[in-house]
Enzyme design. Structure first.
Site, mmCIF file in Angstrom:
data_model
loop_
_atom_site.group_PDB
_atom_site.id
_atom_site.type_symbol
_atom_site.label_atom_id
_atom_site.label_comp_id
_atom_site.label_asym_id
_atom_site.label_seq_id
_atom_site.Cartn_x
_atom_site.Cartn_y
_atom_site.Cartn_z
ATOM 1 N N ALA A 69 0.858 -1.188 0.000
ATOM 2 C CA ALA A 69 0.000 0.000 0.000
ATOM 3 C C ALA A 69 0.891 1.232 0.000
ATOM 4 O O ALA A 69 2.074 1.160 0.318
ATOM 5 C CB ALA A 69 -0.903 0.004 1.227
ATOM 6 N N LYS A 70 0.326 2.345 -0.360
ATOM 7 C CA LYS A 70 1.059 3.612 -0.331
ATOM 8 C C LYS A 70 0.010 4.722 -0.349
ATOM 9 O O LYS A 70 -1.058 4.566 -0.936
ATOM 10 C CB LYS A 70 1.927 3.721 -1.596
#
Ligand code: NAD
Length: 381
Positions: A69-70
């Site tokens: 994720a980011k």
């Protein structure tokens, strides 16, 4: 979008503050989404999605149970209203944070910003990378990534039966990663014979005076090599005679020419993507082993995982525990990748990527997230 993800993309905006941001949860089959939070004026959804995908492979290659994720915030990290933007961003993602994603640090964000996130959401588990005064751990100061790079080299050397005692090491880059790696190499019995910074390089076949170089680094930064004496052009370092070469500065520096001429029997990638694709093939053909970047420089993500697991604990800041954690993980992963690369007859980079993908796919199958998998085989009631 492809068969791996992203699973969820959340675009958020707020007219009053002008906040625009995005969260990408790429693949959470192995665990909840985790990856740094970036702030940049040119940020795009595509950029954040690509970074989130990289995290999917990085977590799986490190064999840690988090998903890729980011998050990213569009804007100038030096803007006068940064705090207002951070607070608006955190509020807009309060459905997802911290249940599905936890904020972290990436370009444009510092420890102080992590403190704003936890304050806005009233939850100290909403971010990692907090200031020490709030129980955070100063990873760059501790040198967690450089420590891990030297541990990876030691594990690889054992796997390849190359003695670490007295091994001659050359390190390109003497920043957070390079300097910490040099200290750890020395502790492991190796001799650091060459170091470079963007200013120049120094070489002593009998071993550099590391204490002096580290002290000069504290005083003169990258100019330490000039102050040390006998400085040579920066590019010379990659040609210094050595057993272990550690590019720990920038990308694409180990090219075909370096790969053909290096005397090293082991290259350990401290920087991200320091070796070009063709150079990897030349090194493989010459029998030079390479520990890939996302295995060797995973000290930072392992430390982040440690913070994730201990977000609510008041006893979580013991550096010794963090270093022990990094050592165990990185040594195991480096050895696995080198053994798998010889079993599969492929380069360590390809082996590492394949291992990561197999782990993610296995988790997807177990969770019934694929058309072909454990649960798809069950008869329909
Ligand atoms: P840093 O800014 O602290 O240090 C970079 C060093 O590289 C400096 O000494 C600089 O002078 C030197 N350098 C730059 N260009 C050079 C050149 N052409 N030749 C020789 N030296 C050169 O950066 P860092 O945090 O040490 O990161 C180094 C690399 O490791 C980067 O590729 C970074 O993405 C990667 N990395 C860092 C971490 C981390 O925890 N800091 C984690 C994973 C990967």
């Amino acid at each position: 979008m492809d068969e791996w993800g992203p699973e969820k993309v959340v675009c958020v905006s707020d007219r009053k503050s002008g906040m625009k941001g995005v969260l990408v949860l790429d693949n959470t089959a192995r665990g909840m989404g985790k990856g740094g939070t970036r702030m940049s004026p040119t940020l795009s959804v595509n950029e954040v999605a690509r970074l989130a995908r990289t995290m999917t492979w990085k977590w799986a290659a490190a064999d840690l149970y988090y998903g890729g994720a980011k998050a990213g915030l569009m804007g100038d990290p030096n803007a006068a209203n940064k705090e207002q933007l951070l607070r608006a961003f955190a509020r807009a993602l309060s459905n997802e944070v911290p249940k599905e994603y936890v904020f972290g640090l990436d370009m444009g964000l510092s420890e102080k910003d992590a403190a704003i996130f936890i304050d806005e959401l009233g939850d100290r588990g909403a971010a990692v990378g907090l200031p020490t005064a709030l129980g955070g751990v100063p990873y760059d100061e501790l040198g967690v990534t450089g420590f891990g790079v030297a541990e990876a080299a030691d594990a690889a050397a054992q796997t390849l039966s190359v003695p670490m005692e007295g091994a001659r090491v050359v390190i390109q880059g003497f920043g957070a990663v390079g300097a910490a790696a040099a200290e750890r190499f020395r502790a492991l019995g190796a001799t650091v014979v060459g170091v470079s910074t963007s200013v120049g390089s120094v070489h002593d076949p009998d071993g550099l005076d590391l204490n002096r170089l580290l002290q000069l680094r504290g005083e003169a930064g990258d100019g330490c090599v000039r102050e040390y004496g006998g400085v040579r052009p920066t590019g010379d370092a990659l040609a210094f005679d050595c057993d272990i070469l550690v590019p720990a500065a920038i990308q694409d520096v180990v090219d075909v020419d370096v790969a053909r001429s290096t005397t090293a029997s082991l290259v350990v990638e401290g920087a991200n993507m320091p070796t070009t694709g063709p150079a990897l093939e030349v090194l493989a053909a010459r029998g030079v082993s390479v520990v890939p970047d996302f295995i060797a420089n995973a000290g930072g993500v392992i430390a982040a995982a440690f913070s994730m697991d201990n977000r609510y604990s008041p006893f979580a800041t013991d550096p010794a525990q963090i270093f022990a954690h990094i050592s165990t993980k990185i040594r195991g992963n480096a050895a696995t990748v080198l053994l798998e690369s010889s079993t599969r007859g492929t380069t360590p980079h390809v082996a590492a990527r394949q291992i990561a993908q197999e782990r993610v796919l296995a988790a997807m199958r177990l969770r019934g997230r694929t058309a072909i998998g454990e649960h798809a085989k069950q008869p329909v009631a």
